[in-house]
Design an enzyme around this catalytic site. Sequence first.
Site, PDB file in Angstrom:
ATOM      1  N   ARG A 197       1.065   1.775  -6.182  1.00 26.15           N
ATOM      2  CA  ARG A 197       1.208   0.783  -5.116  1.00 26.15           C
ATOM      3  C   ARG A 197      -0.128   0.186  -4.688  1.00 26.15           C
ATOM      4  NH1 ARG A 197       5.986   0.166  -2.651  1.00 26.15           N
ATOM      5  NH2 ARG A 197       4.988  -0.718  -0.801  1.00 26.15           N
TER       6      ARG A 197
ATOM      7  N   TRP B 108      -3.783  -1.611  -1.329  1.00 27.10           N
ATOM      8  CA  TRP B 108      -3.725  -2.859  -2.094  1.00 27.10           C
ATOM      9  C   TRP B 108      -4.267  -3.929  -1.156  1.00 27.10           C
ATOM     10  CZ3 TRP B 108      -2.948  -4.142  -7.002  1.00 27.10           C
ATOM     11  CH2 TRP B 108      -2.744  -5.486  -7.300  1.00 27.10           C
TER      12      TRP B 108
ATOM     13  N   GLU C 258      10.204 -12.036 -24.717  1.00 24.59           N
ATOM     14  CA  GLU C 258       9.311 -10.901 -24.490  1.00 24.59           C
ATOM     15  C   GLU C 258      10.024  -9.564 -24.572  1.00 24.59           C
ATOM     16  OE1 GLU C 258       5.721 -12.015 -21.473  1.00 24.59           O
ATOM     17  OE2 GLU C 258       7.739 -12.143 -20.637  1.00 24.59           O
TER      18      GLU C 258
ATOM     19  N   LYS D 223      10.851 -14.837 -20.899  1.00 23.82           N
ATOM     20  CA  LYS D 223      11.341 -13.494 -20.549  1.00 23.82           C
ATOM     21  C   LYS D 223      12.263 -12.964 -21.636  1.00 23.82           C
ATOM     22  CE  LYS D 223       9.004 -12.584 -18.123  1.00 23.82           C
ATOM     23  NZ  LYS D 223       8.098 -13.641 -17.827  1.00 23.82           N
TER      24      LYS D 223
ATOM     25  N   GLU E 189       9.971 -20.402 -18.444  1.00 20.35           N
ATOM     26  CA  GLU E 189       9.754 -19.018 -18.031  1.00 20.35           C
ATOM     27  C   GLU E 189      10.957 -18.142 -18.395  1.00 20.35           C
ATOM     28  OE1 GLU E 189       8.112 -15.550 -16.296  1.00 20.35           O
ATOM     29  OE2 GLU E 189       7.318 -17.356 -17.268  1.00 20.35           O
TER      30      GLU E 189
ATOM     31  N   ASN F  78       0.890  -0.299   5.926  1.00 15.80           N
ATOM     32  CA  ASN F  78       1.339  -1.019   4.734  1.00 15.80           C
ATOM     33  C   ASN F  78       1.981  -2.299   5.216  1.00 15.80           C
ATOM     34  OD1 ASN F  78       2.440  -1.853   2.258  1.00 15.80           O
ATOM     35  ND2 ASN F  78       4.301  -0.654   2.597  1.00 15.80           N
ATOM     36  N   GLY F  79       1.504  -3.448   4.736  1.00 14.70           N
ATOM     37  CA  GLY F  79       2.084  -4.710   5.155  1.00 14.70           C
ATOM     38  C   GLY F  79       1.046  -5.644   5.738  1.00 14.70           C
TER      39      GLY F  79
ATOM     40  N   LYS G 135      -0.270  -5.913 -20.738  1.00 17.27           N
ATOM     41  CA  LYS G 135      -0.179  -6.568 -19.437  1.00 17.27           C
ATOM     42  C   LYS G 135      -1.277  -7.597 -19.245  1.00 17.27           C
ATOM     43  CE  LYS G 135       1.733  -7.118 -15.434  1.00 17.27           C
ATOM     44  NZ  LYS G 135       3.029  -7.807 -15.365  1.00 17.27           N
TER      45      LYS G 135
ATOM     46  N   CYS H  97       0.831  -1.196   0.000  1.00 15.76           N
ATOM     47  CA  CYS H  97       0.000   0.000   0.000  1.00 15.76           C
ATOM     48  C   CYS H  97       0.870   1.253   0.000  1.00 15.76           C
ATOM     49  CB  CYS H  97      -0.915   0.010   1.219  1.00 15.76           C
ATOM     50  SG  CYS H  97      -1.924  -1.483   1.379  1.00 15.76           S
TER      51      CYS H  97
ATOM     52  N   HIS I 293      15.355 -35.068 -29.923  1.00 11.63           N
ATOM     53  CA  HIS I 293      14.206 -35.323 -30.792  1.00 11.63           C
ATOM     54  C   HIS I 293      13.907 -34.124 -31.687  1.00 11.63           C
ATOM     55  CE1 HIS I 293      13.035 -39.141 -28.834  1.00 11.63           C
ATOM     56  NE2 HIS I 293      13.589 -38.577 -27.769  1.00 11.63           N
TER      57      HIS I 293
END
Length: 608
Positions: free
Chosen positions: A27, A74, A488, A485, A481, A101-102, A603, A2, A504
């Site tokens: 945030r 958040w 992308e 990256k 992954e 925050n947290g 996104k 947050c 193969h």
Amino acid sequence: MCGIIGYVGSREAKPLLLQGLRRLEYRGYDSAGIALREDAGLEYVRAVGNLQNLVDVAAPNGSVARHGLGHTRWATHGGVTEENAHPLNGCDAGKIAIVLNGIVENYRELTSQLRDEGHTFRSETDAEVVVHLIEREYDGDLAAAVTRVYPLLEGHFTIVVIHHDHPDLLVGVRCETPLVVGLGDGENFLASNVAAFLSETRRAVFPDDGEVVEITPASVRFLKDGVEGEHPAVQELDWDDEEAEKGGYETFMLKEIYEQPEAVRETIGDRVRGHQLMLEALGLTEMEVRNLRRIVIVAAGTSYHAGVVGRYIIEEWARVPVEPDIASEWIYRNPVLSKDTLVIGISQSGESRDTVNAVRLARQRGARTLAITNMMGTQITREVDATLYTRCGIEIGVAASKTFTAQVALLSLLALRLAEIRRTLPQEEIDFILDRLHELPDKMTEFLEGDHPIDSIAQRFYDRPFFLYLGRHIGLPVALEGALKLKEISYIPTDAYSAGEMKHGPIAMLDEGTPVVVVATNIHTYDKIVSNIQETRARGAHVIAIATDGNEDIQHHADDVIYVPRTPAFLQAALAVVPLQLLAYRIARLRELNVDQPRNLAKTVTVE
């Protein structure tokens, strides 16, 4: 994740708070609010949704207060509602309020205790317990009350407190999350990020964990265990506004890569208390978990790769067959489903159209459904029986980083909970894995702060026309992954395969000097991986290995080695992916590309 801003001074607080929140909105944008100290008491303005909703509501109130708090949320505990929006107040709403925050991990126990003492709670948040504790401990000295409350709290958090009886005073404290003091001329700020006040002052002080900070318009005091200490060094910031929003990092993607320890730590958070797993939002009774015959994981892109990691750990620990599938293909397969099938949809945004359609279809056909997402109130959460949230904060970079590692951490907790209920692992092994999970954020930090040959490797290979990524077992989704990256953000053609499949077909792509990135951490397929490495080197390829600290053997087989900290095999994905993210990042930057906004990508994919 947050955003916090507090102000004391001679100017009107409301516009400064709203301006600060505007700079912190990245945030959190579930809800926002401000508390202003007026003569009659604290006055609150809160609104659900993006910050403009708060601005619209706050504009007509005519406040001239010169002392206040602001927060952009958040959501992690409790839904996206005005009641859960900060600032949160105690039983006497006009007297005291906090922003946080947290996460407070032991809020359940503390809330129960406070209710027994007569406190009334108005929200579903973990944070509200803090304001009631301070209210209980307050005896006229606000900083002393915060000092007494701090040791009672478990978790990671930043708290700022305002009290009507103390005009021109704010008190803050931090534990493993950011807090910064902005020093002005006859005014001062407390915030979770320098971006909140950078347009007003560039002089900042960064308190230590557990250091209680008092600010007034004329002074700043730092207290440790109730004793005033030295004033920490003042830093002169030369960041511009955009740099401030990025926390001093050159791009949002790099910032988010370095935020991964915090994202994983928050995602685990209060879901583990000692060795007790708490996944109340799972949405399945223990009998339904024991009767599960099959799990299907549907997702796309990076979330699909996290789902493949989930297959390995759920099958190993909970002994349930798991099928990860690409959502856009699965929905057109006329899938076979029953009430003893659990379909898990993973979507960072909660709006990925293919994944939303997949869980909707699964529910219509009688399967149990569960969503894993980073965003409250999104479409996927309305299509499923239950939702588990990662707690990453907003990920601005298009190429996912911290959301992947948080998804892997959450899938690990899910796998352990299923194993616990199904009794497929002994309790001592579950306890051991939970301890290692708690260590993951520190191990990620250890790697990110260490010295590695990534820059040198990127410099030598950034102009190569092709990369091949290989992995086996848990290393396969890491390779997938890592390759994604690189594709992308660098636009280099890249393939990723199971190393056992290399002969193969993919081996035909290798020639002298082709970079081959191999995930070769310490798992039971390590000897097989070494054999695959030797096959690639026989064709002249240049092998870049991701290996486990202490493995000197790999140096006899690979041309370059990037070491990651040691952790059990089934937790290695969250560590081994980090060097691959950084390698892709460095290569893309050397090619002078925009890593935050790669061409042709968005996104969230909200159409088929």
